[in-house]
Design a protein around this motif. Structure first.
Motif, PDB file in Angstrom:
ATOM      1  N   TRP A  99       7.009  47.413   7.286  1.00 53.74           N
ATOM      2  CA  TRP A  99       5.909  48.286   6.857  1.00 53.74           C
ATOM      3  C   TRP A  99       5.567  49.343   7.913  1.00 53.74           C
ATOM      4  O   TRP A  99       4.965  50.363   7.593  1.00 53.74           O
ATOM      5  N   ALA A 100       5.903  49.066   9.165  1.00 58.81           N
ATOM      6  CA  ALA A 100       5.325  49.836  10.271  1.00 58.81           C
ATOM      7  C   ALA A 100       6.333  50.767  10.942  1.00 58.81           C
ATOM      8  O   ALA A 100       6.474  50.760  12.164  1.00 58.81           O
ATOM      9  N   ASP A 101       7.034  51.558  10.163  1.00 55.80           N
ATOM     10  CA  ASP A 101       7.981  52.518  10.728  1.00 55.80           C
ATOM     11  C   ASP A 101       7.219  53.710  11.285  1.00 55.80           C
ATOM     12  O   ASP A 101       6.505  54.413  10.566  1.00 55.80           O
ATOM     13  N   LYS A 102       7.374  53.944  12.589  1.00 54.32           N
ATOM     14  CA  LYS A 102       6.608  54.988  13.279  1.00 54.32           C
ATOM     15  C   LYS A 102       6.987  56.401  12.834  1.00 54.32           C
ATOM     16  O   LYS A 102       6.277  57.362  13.130  1.00 54.32           O
ATOM     17  N   ARG A 103       8.091  56.550  12.112  1.00 50.09           N
ATOM     18  CA  ARG A 103       8.513  57.883  11.666  1.00 50.09           C
ATOM     19  C   ARG A 103       7.733  58.359  10.444  1.00 50.09           C
ATOM     20  O   ARG A 103       7.764  59.544  10.109  1.00 50.09           O
ATOM     21  N   ALA A 104       7.046  57.459   9.767  1.00 53.88           N
ATOM     22  CA  ALA A 104       6.257  57.854   8.595  1.00 53.88           C
ATOM     23  C   ALA A 104       5.148  58.804   9.023  1.00 53.88           C
ATOM     24  O   ALA A 104       4.560  58.643  10.100  1.00 53.88           O
ATOM     25  N   ASN A 105       4.859  59.777   8.193  1.00 55.56           N
ATOM     26  CA  ASN A 105       3.778  60.707   8.515  1.00 55.56           C
ATOM     27  C   ASN A 105       2.435  59.996   8.580  1.00 55.56           C
ATOM     28  O   ASN A 105       1.597  60.295   9.436  1.00 55.56           O
ATOM     29  N   PHE A 106       2.230  59.066   7.650  1.00 53.95           N
ATOM     30  CA  PHE A 106       1.008  58.259   7.644  1.00 53.95           C
ATOM     31  C   PHE A 106       1.321  56.898   7.064  1.00 53.95           C
ATOM     32  O   PHE A 106       2.233  56.744   6.235  1.00 53.95           O
ATOM     33  N   ILE A 107       0.556  55.909   7.494  1.00 52.21           N
ATOM     34  CA  ILE A 107       0.578  54.581   6.887  1.00 52.21           C
ATOM     35  C   ILE A 107      -0.831  54.295   6.399  1.00 52.21           C
ATOM     36  O   ILE A 107      -1.789  54.364   7.169  1.00 52.21           O
ATOM     37  N   ILE A 108      -0.968  54.001   5.109  1.00 43.85           N
ATOM     38  CA  ILE A 108      -2.267  53.675   4.531  1.00 43.85           C
ATOM     39  C   ILE A 108      -2.411  52.159   4.529  1.00 43.85           C
ATOM     40  O   ILE A 108      -1.571  51.449   3.973  1.00 43.85           O
ATOM     41  N   SER A 109      -3.479  51.668   5.148  1.00 37.96           N
ATOM     42  CA  SER A 109      -3.686  50.229   5.292  1.00 37.96           C
ATOM     43  C   SER A 109      -4.819  49.744   4.395  1.00 37.96           C
ATOM     44  O   SER A 109      -5.851  50.401   4.275  1.00 37.96           O
ATOM     45  N   PRO A 110      -4.650  48.552   3.777  1.00 38.01           N
ATOM     46  CA  PRO A 110      -5.707  48.019   2.920  1.00 38.01           C
ATOM     47  C   PRO A 110      -6.795  47.271   3.679  1.00 38.01           C
ATOM     48  O   PRO A 110      -7.903  47.095   3.181  1.00 38.01           O
ATOM     49  N   THR A 111      -6.475  46.801   4.902  1.00 39.44           N
ATOM     50  CA  THR A 111      -7.423  45.999   5.670  1.00 39.44           C
ATOM     51  C   THR A 111      -7.371  46.382   7.148  1.00 39.44           C
ATOM     52  O   THR A 111      -6.382  46.938   7.629  1.00 39.44           O
ATOM     53  N   ALA A 112      -8.442  46.020   7.857  1.00 40.88           N
ATOM     54  CA  ALA A 112      -8.469  46.251   9.305  1.00 40.88           C
ATOM     55  C   ALA A 112      -7.408  45.397   9.995  1.00 40.88           C
ATOM     56  O   ALA A 112      -6.815  45.808  11.005  1.00 40.88           O
ATOM     57  N   GLU A 113      -7.155  44.205   9.442  1.00 34.74           N
ATOM     58  CA  GLU A 113      -6.147  43.314  10.023  1.00 34.74           C
ATOM     59  C   GLU A 113      -4.751  43.924   9.931  1.00 34.74           C
ATOM     60  O   GLU A 113      -3.969  43.856  10.882  1.00 34.74           O
ATOM     61  N   ALA A 114      -4.422  44.515   8.787  1.00 36.74           N
ATOM     62  CA  ALA A 114      -3.117  45.151   8.621  1.00 36.74           C
ATOM     63  C   ALA A 114      -2.990  46.365   9.540  1.00 36.74           C
ATOM     64  O   ALA A 114      -1.922  46.616  10.115  1.00 36.74           O
ATOM     65  N   ARG A 115      -4.078  47.113   9.664  1.00 40.64           N
ATOM     66  CA  ARG A 115      -4.064  48.281  10.549  1.00 40.64           C
ATOM     67  C   ARG A 115      -3.796  47.850  11.992  1.00 40.64           C
ATOM     68  O   ARG A 115      -2.992  48.456  12.704  1.00 40.64           O
ATOM     69  N   GLU A 116      -4.463  46.788  12.432  1.00 42.51           N
ATOM     70  CA  GLU A 116      -4.292  46.303  13.801  1.00 42.51           C
ATOM     71  C   GLU A 116      -2.853  45.859  14.042  1.00 42.51           C
ATOM     72  O   GLU A 116      -2.291  46.086  15.125  1.00 42.51           O
TER      73      GLU A 116
END
Length: 379
Positions: free
Chosen positions: A143-160
């Motif tokens: 889920w966390a490929d740094k090349r993506a322009n943006f990553i939309i997260s559903p939770t603070a835990e996923a964002r962290e």
């Protein structure tokens, strides 16, 4: 000029990715100048990859240990997985780009983030790429490929978790989990709280694939409480047949369904939902304001979801069916005080506008380094 958005989703790996996609698409009304094209990412890999996608249901129903192994292998070797899928989808994906000519790509499945970014990078195709995470706590590095322009997260835990994988904080946007509008029908404080001395309306479900000890749960409820029970067996036809046979003695106190597209009606009419830790099912229960008793979760990406719900007082975790009698009794004590407290916490927790907010974000996203897709060919 209408903005063209290509959504990479999945039709066969559970129902969550498809539901998320539908939640976003249904918000695409006249006030959005957006043209959305949806494709099942597994179909881009032909019968080989499509066959792999269709294995999800049988494996998660019958062999959770195998699923855990598959999940761990993919999490430990994201580059290998990305290259493997890239090789399968490249030709069809490039043809799709040439047909659709999207202004932006949104991926809602982890298998098609790094693989598609590889193709875009190797072909010097500059199309903004945004990832929408469909899990809650246990986030695979896919889920966390740094090349993506943006990553939309559903939770603070996923964002962290994304930050721990090295994604820059400014590239991870916390919006919420998109749920289809029909699940919010009673969300404006209109759902009636549980009242003592009325039959408890219980819903037992386990996501689209129908797994879990539904028979035992139903028996405990029907033998110990004044209740009516509805069970959703999902796509698991054999399970439905077994339940119908084993619970026939309870007559009209129990109803059994297969896969249903009207699950929101069953949730909206229930006091309690017994479910596993599927992100989509959990958030649909929250949207309908139905307290959850979470009876398990798939190893890997769902592992910590039950405790995520319990921590925010959105439901209760039940590790063993023997605990059900005690859990229900506690929820119903003092005229359902604890049950009603969960209802109030759910109302405060969820963002009912998450799907609209996500669509607004991707519809208005601008990447000034991007050349219009229509100006070149992808072949």
């Amino acid at each position: 000029m209408s903005k063209k958005i290509l959504i990479i989703s999945s039709d066969h790996t559970g129902h969550g990715h498809k539901s998320i996609t539908e939640a976003i698409c249904e918000k695409n009304k006249n006030d959005h100048d957006v043209n959305i094209h949806v494709v099942d990412g597994f179909s881009l890999g032909g019968q080989a990859l499509l066959g792999i996608g269709k294995l999800y249901g049988p494996i998660t129903r019958k062999a959770e240990n195998i699923w855990k192994m598959v999940y761990n292998i993919s999490s430990d070797n994201p580059k290998l997985i990305n290259r493997f899928i890239e090789g399968l989808i490249k030709d069809n994906f490039l043809k799709l780009l040439d047909e659709v000519k999207p202004d932006l790509i949104l991926s809602v499945h982890p298998n098609f983030n790094g693989s598609i970014l590889n193709i875009l990078e190797e072909r010097y195709i500059k199309i903004p790429f945004i990832t929408l995470i469909a899990d809650l706590v246990n986030i695979s590095p896919l889920w966390a490929d740094k090349r993506a322009n943006f990553i939309i997260s559903p939770t603070a835990e996923a964002r962290e978790k994304c930050l721990n994988y090295g994604v820059p904080p400014e590239n991870v946007k916390l919006i919420g989990f998109p749920v289809r509008a029909r699940f919010f029908r009673n969300h404006a404080n209109t759902k009636v709280h549980y009242k003592k001395d009325t039959p408890l309306k219980c819903l037992i479900m386990s996501g689209g694939e129908g797994v879990g000890n539904m028979n035992k749960i139903a028996e405990i409820l029907l033998e110990n409480f004044n209740c009516n029970v509805k069970i959703v067996a999902g796509r698991n036809i054999k399970l439905k047949e077994k339940l119908e046979q084993s619970l026939s003695k309870y007559r009209d106190k129990v109803e059994i369904y297969g896969f249903t597209k009207n699950i929101q009606d069953l949730m909206l009419s229930s006091d309690i939902a017994f479910t596993r830790g599927s992100p989509n099912v959990m958030f649909e229960a929250i949207a309908t304001n139905t307290p959850m008793i979470i009876t398990g979760a798939l190893p890997g990406q769902e592992e910590d979801n039950p405790y995520f719900a319990e921590k925010s007082n959105l439901g209760v975790v039940c590790k063993n069916v023997k605990e059900i009698k005690q859990i229900i009794a506690k929820l119903l004590d003092n005229d359902g005080e604890e049950l009603n407290r969960i209802i109030n916490c759910q109302r405060e927790f969820i963002n009912p506008n998450a799907a609209e907010d996500i669509l607004n974000f991707i519809a208005n996203y601008e990447d000034h380094s991007y050349e219009a897709a229509a100006s070149f060919s992808y072949n």
